[in-house]
Design an enzyme around this catalytic site. Structure first.
Site, mmCIF file in Angstrom:
data_model
loop_
_atom_site.group_PDB
_atom_site.id
_atom_site.type_symbol
_atom_site.label_atom_id
_atom_site.label_comp_id
_atom_site.label_asym_id
_atom_site.label_seq_id
_atom_site.Cartn_x
_atom_site.Cartn_y
_atom_site.Cartn_z
ATOM 1 N NE ARG A 116 -3.840 -2.102 2.259
ATOM 2 C CZ ARG A 116 -3.818 -3.414 3.348
ATOM 3 N NH1 ARG A 116 -2.694 -3.013 3.793
ATOM 4 N NH2 ARG A 116 -4.507 -3.987 3.224
ATOM 5 C CE LYS A 138 -0.146 14.359 -13.970
ATOM 6 N NZ LYS A 138 -1.016 14.964 -14.999
ATOM 7 C CD GLU A 180 7.231 16.988 -21.297
ATOM 8 O OE1 GLU A 180 6.688 17.576 -20.943
ATOM 9 O OE2 GLU A 180 7.266 15.879 -21.800
ATOM 10 C CE LYS A 222 5.528 17.912 -12.852
ATOM 11 N NZ LYS A 222 5.743 16.402 -13.391
ATOM 12 C CD GLU A 232 -3.450 17.211 -14.482
ATOM 13 O OE1 GLU A 232 -2.140 15.998 -14.424
ATOM 14 O OE2 GLU A 232 -4.032 16.967 -15.155
ATOM 15 N NE ARG A 236 0.651 17.402 -11.366
ATOM 16 C CZ ARG A 236 1.591 16.332 -10.723
ATOM 17 N NH1 ARG A 236 1.076 16.573 -9.328
ATOM 18 N NH2 ARG A 236 2.624 15.467 -11.615
ATOM 19 C CG ASN A 240 -1.207 17.424 -18.542
ATOM 20 O OD1 ASN A 240 -0.335 16.340 -18.604
ATOM 21 N ND2 ASN A 240 -2.664 17.322 -17.929
ATOM 22 C CG HIS A 243 1.816 16.038 -22.393
ATOM 23 N ND1 HIS A 243 2.110 17.114 -22.114
ATOM 24 C CD2 HIS A 243 2.690 15.617 -21.620
ATOM 25 C CE1 HIS A 243 3.523 17.573 -21.701
ATOM 26 N NE2 HIS A 243 3.554 15.939 -21.495
ATOM 27 C CG HIS A 247 -1.124 11.882 -24.442
ATOM 28 N ND1 HIS A 247 -1.526 11.873 -23.504
ATOM 29 C CD2 HIS A 247 0.671 11.991 -23.892
ATOM 30 C CE1 HIS A 247 -1.102 12.602 -22.228
ATOM 31 N NE2 HIS A 247 0.462 11.942 -22.632
ATOM 32 C CG HIS A 260 6.474 11.970 -23.412
ATOM 33 N ND1 HIS A 260 5.325 11.643 -23.409
ATOM 34 C CD2 HIS A 260 6.785 12.982 -23.128
ATOM 35 C CE1 HIS A 260 4.535 12.452 -22.163
ATOM 36 N NE2 HIS A 260 5.704 13.353 -22.191
HETATM 37 N N1 LIG Z 1 5.119 10.683 -14.464
HETATM 38 C C1 LIG Z 1 5.203 11.954 -15.163
HETATM 39 O O1 LIG Z 1 4.971 13.547 -14.498
HETATM 40 C C2 LIG Z 1 5.667 12.462 -16.124
HETATM 41 C C3 LIG Z 1 6.376 13.051 -16.862
HETATM 42 C C4 LIG Z 1 6.658 12.627 -18.336
HETATM 43 C C5 LIG Z 1 7.062 11.911 -18.665
HETATM 44 N N2 LIG Z 1 6.654 10.566 -18.281
HETATM 45 C C6 LIG Z 1 6.470 9.660 -18.687
HETATM 46 O O2 LIG Z 1 8.354 9.533 -19.248
HETATM 47 C C7 LIG Z 1 8.067 8.440 -20.466
HETATM 48 C C8 LIG Z 1 9.652 8.866 -21.581
HETATM 49 O O3 LIG Z 1 10.534 9.129 -20.455
HETATM 50 P P1 LIG Z 1 11.702 9.079 -21.252
HETATM 51 O O4 LIG Z 1 12.081 10.099 -22.059
HETATM 52 O O5 LIG Z 1 13.303 9.605 -19.960
HETATM 53 O O6 LIG Z 1 11.938 7.408 -21.836
HETATM 54 P P2 LIG Z 1 13.081 6.470 -21.253
HETATM 55 O O7 LIG Z 1 12.618 6.010 -20.028
HETATM 56 O O8 LIG Z 1 12.822 5.948 -22.146
HETATM 57 O O9 LIG Z 1 14.495 6.615 -21.765
HETATM 58 C C9 LIG Z 1 14.727 6.844 -23.199
HETATM 59 C C10 LIG Z 1 16.115 6.418 -23.604
HETATM 60 O O10 LIG Z 1 17.383 7.039 -23.090
HETATM 61 C C11 LIG Z 1 17.700 5.915 -22.413
HETATM 62 N N3 LIG Z 1 18.637 6.041 -21.151
HETATM 63 C C12 LIG Z 1 18.116 6.763 -19.988
HETATM 64 N N4 LIG Z 1 19.125 6.707 -19.715
HETATM 65 C C13 LIG Z 1 20.080 7.085 -19.979
HETATM 66 C C14 LIG Z 1 21.594 7.864 -20.192
HETATM 67 N N5 LIG Z 1 21.706 8.596 -18.850
HETATM 68 N N6 LIG Z 1 22.271 7.367 -21.432
HETATM 69 C C15 LIG Z 1 21.706 6.837 -21.590
HETATM 70 N N7 LIG Z 1 20.509 6.282 -22.203
HETATM 71 C C16 LIG Z 1 20.759 6.803 -21.438
HETATM 72 C C17 LIG Z 1 16.747 5.594 -21.835
HETATM 73 O O11 LIG Z 1 17.493 3.427 -21.851
HETATM 74 C C18 LIG Z 1 15.658 4.500 -22.925
HETATM 75 O O12 LIG Z 1 15.957 3.895 -24.509
HETATM 76 C C19 LIG Z 1 7.059 8.199 -20.782
HETATM 77 O O13 LIG Z 1 6.443 6.766 -20.406
HETATM 78 C C20 LIG Z 1 6.368 9.632 -20.208
HETATM 79 O O14 LIG Z 1 4.850 9.023 -19.801
HETATM 80 C C21 LIG Z 1 6.088 10.718 -16.520
HETATM 81 ZN ZN LIG Z 2 5.836 14.965 -20.524
#
Ligand SMILES: NC(=O)c1ccc[n+]([C@@H]2O[C@H](COP(=O)([O-])OP(=O)(O)OC[C@H]3O[C@@H](n4cnc5c(N)ncnc54)[C@H](O)[C@@H]3O)[C@@H](O)[C@H]2O)c1
Ligand SMILES: [Zn+2]
Length: 355
Positions: A116, A138, A180, A222, A232, A236, A240, A243, A247, A260
């Site tokens: 939990r 999130k 972003e 942020k 949100e 907040r 988006n 987005h 999406h 993304h």
């Molecule tokens: N929770 C939130 O508030 C929020 C906000 C924005 C995005 N997201 C989510 O985040 C995700 C996208 O995240 P992302 O863009 O980081 O993608 P990701 O986590 O897929 O990373 C991108 C790529 O970079 C590689 N990588 C990571 N760190 C590295 C490093 N230091 N050196 C070399 N390679 C590295 C990873 O293995 C991957 O192949 C989506 O799922 C999106 O929905 C969440």
């Molecule tokens: Zn985003």
């Protein structure tokens, strides 16, 4: 080293930004309880050893997931929980997310639900995760019918951002993170937007000072928005921006084909175009957003997607309220508004197909 705080009363937590600070994670975040690490195979190869060593006797086990958005699923989540259970982690344990947003979102959902809810530490290693997903609480996994459809709000206890990790990040991923960063300028900070117009080349060259500044400003914006509206219910949703459209692009193109951040970049231009044709912002604002997105080497246009696919995607979005899509539209650089006012379909169609 820079430090800021996400002000959430008794759940307030630090965001620490520095260069080559992974090695000091234990002392910087005052860790004292067993830590279970979740990462992926790519990041494990690069940074797991440093974290493992730094944790020393606190290290309790790890789960390494496959790399990619297509693995941010209930199946991977369930496998991660199996590994956490098998490690014997207790309720007082800590889940540490080491990786990009995919790892962070999935590990966060594990931390939100295991027993939990247990403590979570975010160690984001992509620019996108450093400026966005690691802060704010999130967490989610994807469903076949939509991104991030299964998840929870679960704030971390601390975020450690080591900019040294960015030096191994592929260019395309760096740019996706910059999308972003641009978002914060458009919705909240015209001065920062101006700074980005001047400093985009430095950011793309991974200049250390430029990166630290952009990350710190982004996290501060942020942090403030999240502190004011954690769940949100209001402001907040401004985060988006871009987005709602992004999406739909991600869903249509298949996760991974459009990153993304790339989808969000095109989505921001679409939203700004819509705002300009509705006279919410000027065509000069639109041109500045388009130019900054282009200067970052990001797409300014959506791929070719059927109008019916757009409609279906927009109405499935989590931002739909009482049947109306809520759009986040800029009213100028540094200002944005959330609206559920009906948008004439012709304008919407023109915006998503703009060339
Ligand atoms: N929770 C939130 O508030 C929020 C906000 C924005 C995005 N997201 C989510 O985040 C995700 C996208 O995240 P992302 O863009 O980081 O993608 P990701 O986590 O897929 O990373 C991108 C790529 O970079 C590689 N990588 C990571 N760190 C590295 C490093 N230091 N050196 C070399 N390679 C590295 C990873 O293995 C991957 O192949 C989506 O799922 C999106 O929905 C969440
Ligand atoms: Zn985003």
């Amino acid at each position: 080293m820079k430090q800021l705080t996400v002000e959430l009363g008794t759940r307030r937590y630090p965001v620490i930004i520095g260069n080559t600070i992974l090695e000091q994670i234990r002392s910087l975040l005052l860790l004292q309880r067993p830590v279970f690490v979740i990462s992926n195979f790519t990041v494990e190869t690069l940074y797991f050893n440093a974290v493992h060593q730094a944790l020393g006797s606190l290290y309790q086990g790890h789960f390494i997931m496959l790399d990619g958005e297509q693995h941010k699923t209930l199946t991977t989540y369930s496998e991660a929980l199996d590994a956490v259970m098998a490690s014997g982690l207790h309720r007082d344990g800590i889940i540490l997310a080491l990786g990009g947003g995919v790892v962070g979102d999935l590990a966060g959902f594990v931390a939100a639900t295991f027993q939990r809810g247990v403590s979570l530490i975010q160690v984001p290693t992509t620019l996108l995760a450093q400026v966005d997903s690691s802060v704010g609480g999130k967490t989610a996994v994807n469903h076949a019918l939509g991104k991030n459809m299964i998840g929870a709000f679960h704030q971390p206890d601390g975020v450690l951002i080591d900019t040294a990790t960015l030096h191994t990040l592929p260019d395309r991923e760096l740019k996706a993170g910059i999308a972003e960063i641009i978002k914060y300028g458009v919705i909240d900070d015209s001065e920062f937007f101006g700074w980005l117009e001047q400093n985009m080349p430095a950011l793309l060259k991974r200049d250390e000072q430029a990166l630290q500044h952009a990350i710190a400003v982004s996290c501060a914006i942020k942090a403030r928005i999240v502190a004011n509206d954690e769940r949100e219910q209001g402001q907040r949703a401004l985060l988006n921006f871009g987005h709602t459209f992004g999406h739909v692009i991600e869903n249509d193109q298949g996760y991974g084909n459009w990153l993304h951040g790339e989808a969000v970049a095109a989505g921001m231009v679409i939203a700004t175009y819509l705002a300009s044709v509705m006279n919410w912002c000027s065509t000069t604002d639109l041109r500045r957003v388009q130019q900054l997105v282009a200067a970052a080497g990001l797409p300014t246009q959506a791929p070719n997607i059927n109008w019916s696919t757009w409609q279906a995607g927009l109405y499935r979005d989590k931002k739909v309220q009482a049947g109306q899509v809520r759009f986040i539209l800029p009213t100028g650089i540094g200002f944005a508004r959330i609206t559920s006012e009906p948008v004439p379909e012709t304008l919407l169609q023109a915006s998503v197909t703009l060339t």
